[in-house]
Design a protein around this motif. Structure first.
Motif, PDB file in Angstrom:
ATOM      1  N   ALA A 297      14.031  20.257 -14.714  1.00 24.48           N
ATOM      2  CA  ALA A 297      13.008  20.171 -15.763  1.00 24.48           C
ATOM      3  C   ALA A 297      11.807  21.055 -15.459  1.00 24.48           C
ATOM      4  O   ALA A 297      11.094  21.486 -16.370  1.00 24.48           O
ATOM      5  N   SER A 304      11.816  24.327 -18.700  1.00 13.77           N
ATOM      6  CA  SER A 304      10.442  24.094 -18.239  1.00 13.77           C
ATOM      7  C   SER A 304       9.416  24.582 -19.259  1.00 13.77           C
ATOM      8  O   SER A 304       8.389  23.914 -19.469  1.00 13.77           O
ATOM      9  N   PHE A 307       9.396  22.187 -22.103  1.00  8.59           N
ATOM     10  CA  PHE A 307       8.959  20.880 -21.588  1.00  8.59           C
ATOM     11  C   PHE A 307       7.438  20.827 -21.437  1.00  8.59           C
ATOM     12  O   PHE A 307       6.795  19.863 -21.883  1.00  8.59           O
ATOM     13  N   ASN A 486      14.443  21.786 -29.027  1.00  2.00           N
ATOM     14  CA  ASN A 486      13.037  21.420 -28.837  1.00  2.00           C
ATOM     15  C   ASN A 486      12.211  21.970 -29.989  1.00  2.00           C
ATOM     16  O   ASN A 486      12.056  23.190 -30.127  1.00  2.00           O
ATOM     17  N   LEU A 492       7.881  14.018 -26.054  1.00  4.54           N
ATOM     18  CA  LEU A 492       8.823  13.932 -24.940  1.00  4.54           C
ATOM     19  C   LEU A 492       9.918  12.903 -25.216  1.00  4.54           C
ATOM     20  O   LEU A 492      11.072  13.091 -24.823  1.00  4.54           O
ATOM     21  N   TYR A 495      12.351  14.470 -27.634  1.00  2.00           N
ATOM     22  CA  TYR A 495      13.063  15.517 -26.890  1.00  2.00           C
ATOM     23  C   TYR A 495      14.107  14.884 -25.965  1.00  2.00           C
ATOM     24  O   TYR A 495      15.251  15.350 -25.865  1.00  2.00           O
ATOM     25  N   THR A 496      13.725  13.805 -25.317  1.00  2.00           N
ATOM     26  CA  THR A 496      14.658  13.096 -24.444  1.00  2.00           C
ATOM     27  C   THR A 496      15.829  12.523 -25.234  1.00  2.00           C
ATOM     28  O   THR A 496      16.981  12.594 -24.805  1.00  2.00           O
ATOM     29  N   ILE A 514      13.654  12.770 -17.428  1.00  2.00           N
ATOM     30  CA  ILE A 514      12.499  12.995 -18.314  1.00  2.00           C
ATOM     31  C   ILE A 514      11.778  11.669 -18.576  1.00  2.00           C
ATOM     32  O   ILE A 514      10.543  11.620 -18.639  1.00  2.00           O
TER      33      ILE A 514
END
Length: 541
Positions: A297, A304, A307, A486, A492, A495-496, A514
């Motif tokens: 990640a 990254s 993220f 994404n 998050l 996204y997860t 995550i």
């Protein structure tokens, strides 16, 4: 005085008669004790029954640690409730058990998953992977044995697990095949026609043509592993034992393609069979990968970058959603707190209406209101903005929706907190000659913050993981052309979710990593905020 003594004496007469006065009390005590004993026996019996029921799957799966925990927990509960001692523990144990089951276990399971490669293609053991690879490569070859086939199930004909009932053409023996292999059935338990087709079998429900046709896709994909390959169906009444095109060689711990001769060797660190040219078979097994999911990640450029961008937007969304709703709710609460405002109760009822509506329905309504072509927002403003087509407009839209949904809650809590502030303190600022704004800033606002800061922290944590707010309005869109995993409005948590259940294949281990990051971020922010709250309480106490 005399009257009082007489009255007391007359009311106390039954208690002074030990023979008649104490008998009902004893009888009632025995009745309650018997009822309590019966309840205890029933509950402990259910506990033992549940433990025995849960032990068998643990033994079958060779989960010895889980079995040990189950036995220890059962023994502890039985000891606690079968002994007259440890009275406080009898009240604490039920809550403690549920706390462990519903709070600690999900957290620990998520944390343990984050250190594995658990996901599509890596769900089972190495043996499961070998069986899946071999059976997937099975093809019918000249000389393959053919069987008369009957489709059966041990459950509901429409949804129960499928098994094959086949008759060996040479020995006439009937076997049942499932996902683990073949098992011969006693001759007395089956009814077989002269053509070798099984029409009935003890413990199984043979599907008729209509029921089997409705599950033809499952039947086509169903395979029964055998020593040399697997048994597959050809239609609904015939099956063949094919030969595996890829076989496992235990001596070299590798998979070999019998046609091309290509070899994939087992890599225990990856949980996959890898060829010398780097090709990796899709079917692997679950292994411990250490911190690989966490470092991925942070170091994988394709992850990254999105993220960190998502993390920054996640903070902006949570802060704006919490801050703007608090400011608007507090402003309205202060405005309606004045006694000079007429019809205050009517205004308050109207203002909390959004809070009374189902949030998921309102999110869907707001999604349509932001529609480019027929949405109410564009029609009212006379514009043609594609709100969810651009990153900035989409983010503004979701924050505006959150403002509408969230301010009634802040209005309610601010109204309650304002009513709890002593009026003498506000009057004192007026006596000292302070302006209304100065009095509010010096007295009202600090007292409000002491009362509301814990609520603001919880609201921030909720909005930081507000899945519905994004998924029901934009689903994370808009997405860049080169990265469909994404989006610009993704939090998050969304996204997860896309990583874990997206169309590109589930990656539960990475998604769990995550989730650990999200947990740490929220924990750090909450800890800092609570410390500042305690500091405020010390200053204004």
């Amino acid at each position: 005085m005399t009257t009082q003594l007489g009255g007391s004496a007359s009311r106390a007469l039954p208690a002074t008669d030990p023979g008649r006065g104490s008998e009902p009390a004893h009888r009632k005590e025995r009745s309650v004790s018997a009822f309590g004993l019966a309840v205890k026996i029933v509950l402990l019996g259910l506990l033992v029954s549940f433990s025995v029921w849960a032990a068998f799957p643990l033994i079958a799966g060779e989960h010895w640690v889980g079995l040990g925990i189950l036995v220890a927990a059962t023994a502890l509960l039985l000891y606690a409730y079968l002994t007259p001692r440890h009275i406080p523990a009898k009240y604490l144990l039920p809550g403690t058990v549920f706390l462990v089951i519903f709070q600690l276990f999900p957290v620990l399971y998520t944390a343990s998953t984050a250190f594995t490669n658990f996901g599509d293609g890596h769900r089972g053991s190495k043996q499961d992977a070998v069986v899946a690879i071999q059976t997937a490569s099975v093809t019918q070859v000249p000389g393959s044995t053919e069987y008369a086939l009957s489709i059966a199930t041990t459950g509901d004909p429409a949804t129960g697990p499928i098994v094959f009932l086949i008759t060996d053409p040479a020995s006439k023996k009937v076997s049942v095949g499932d996902g683990f292999g073949l098992k011969e059935l006693p001759a007395g338990d089956v009814t077989v026609t002269s053509s070798g087709k099984v029409t009935a079998a003890r413990g199984y429900t043979v599907l008729n043509v209509g029921q089997a046709s409705a599950r033809s896709k499952e039947i086509t994909e169903f395979v029964v592993p055998t020593a040399g390959g697997a048994i597959r169906s050809t239609g609904l009444s015939r099956a063949y034992e094919g030969k595996a095109g890829r076989v496992y060689d235990a001596a070299t711990d590798s998979i070999r393609d019998t046609t091309s001769g290509k070899v994939w060797k087992a890599d225990e660190s990856l949980g996959a069979f890898v060829a010398s040219d780097g090709e990796k078979l899709a079917q692997g097994w679950k292994v411990n990968v250490g911190f690989a999911n966490f470092t991925r990640a942070l170091t994988d450029d394709s992850i990254s970058g999105p993220f960190l961008g998502t993390l920054v937007w996640n903070f902006v969304f949570a802060i704006c959603s919490t801050g703007f709703t608090f400011l608007l709710g507090m402003f309205i609460a202060v405005a309606l707190h004045s006694s000079r405002v007429r019809f205050r109760n009517l205004y308050r009822i109207l203002l909390v209406l959004p809070y009374a509506m189902p949030s998921f329905a309102m999110l869907l309504v707001w999604r349509d209101m932001f529609n480019t072509d027929f949405g109410l927002i564009n029609n009212l403003l006379g514009i043609h903005t594609n709100w969810f087509g651009g990153a900035m407009t989409a983010r503004i839209a979701v924050i505006l929706v959150q403002l509408w949904l969230g301010y009634p809650y802040m209005f309610l809590v601010c109204t309650g907190a304002l009513q709890a502030i002593p009026g003498e303190l506000v009057d004192a600022t007026k006596v000292d000659g302070a302006s209304p704004w100065k009095g509010f800033r010096a007295v009202t606002l600090p007292l409000l913050m002491i009362a509301l800061t814990p609520l603001l922290i919880s609201s921030f944590a909720f909005n930081f993981n507000n899945f519905n707010a994004i998924w029901l309005t934009t689903e994370g869109a808009p997405f860049p052309a080169d990265n469909l995993t994404n989006g610009a409005t993704d939090l998050l948590i969304t996204y997860t979710y896309r990583l874990a259940f997206g169309a590109s294949g589930a990656q539960y281990g990475f998604a769990a990593a995550i989730s650990i990051f999200i947990f740490l971020i929220v924990a750090v922010v909450s800890t800092i905020s609570f410390r500042r709250t305690r500091h405020q309480e010390e200053v204004y106490s």
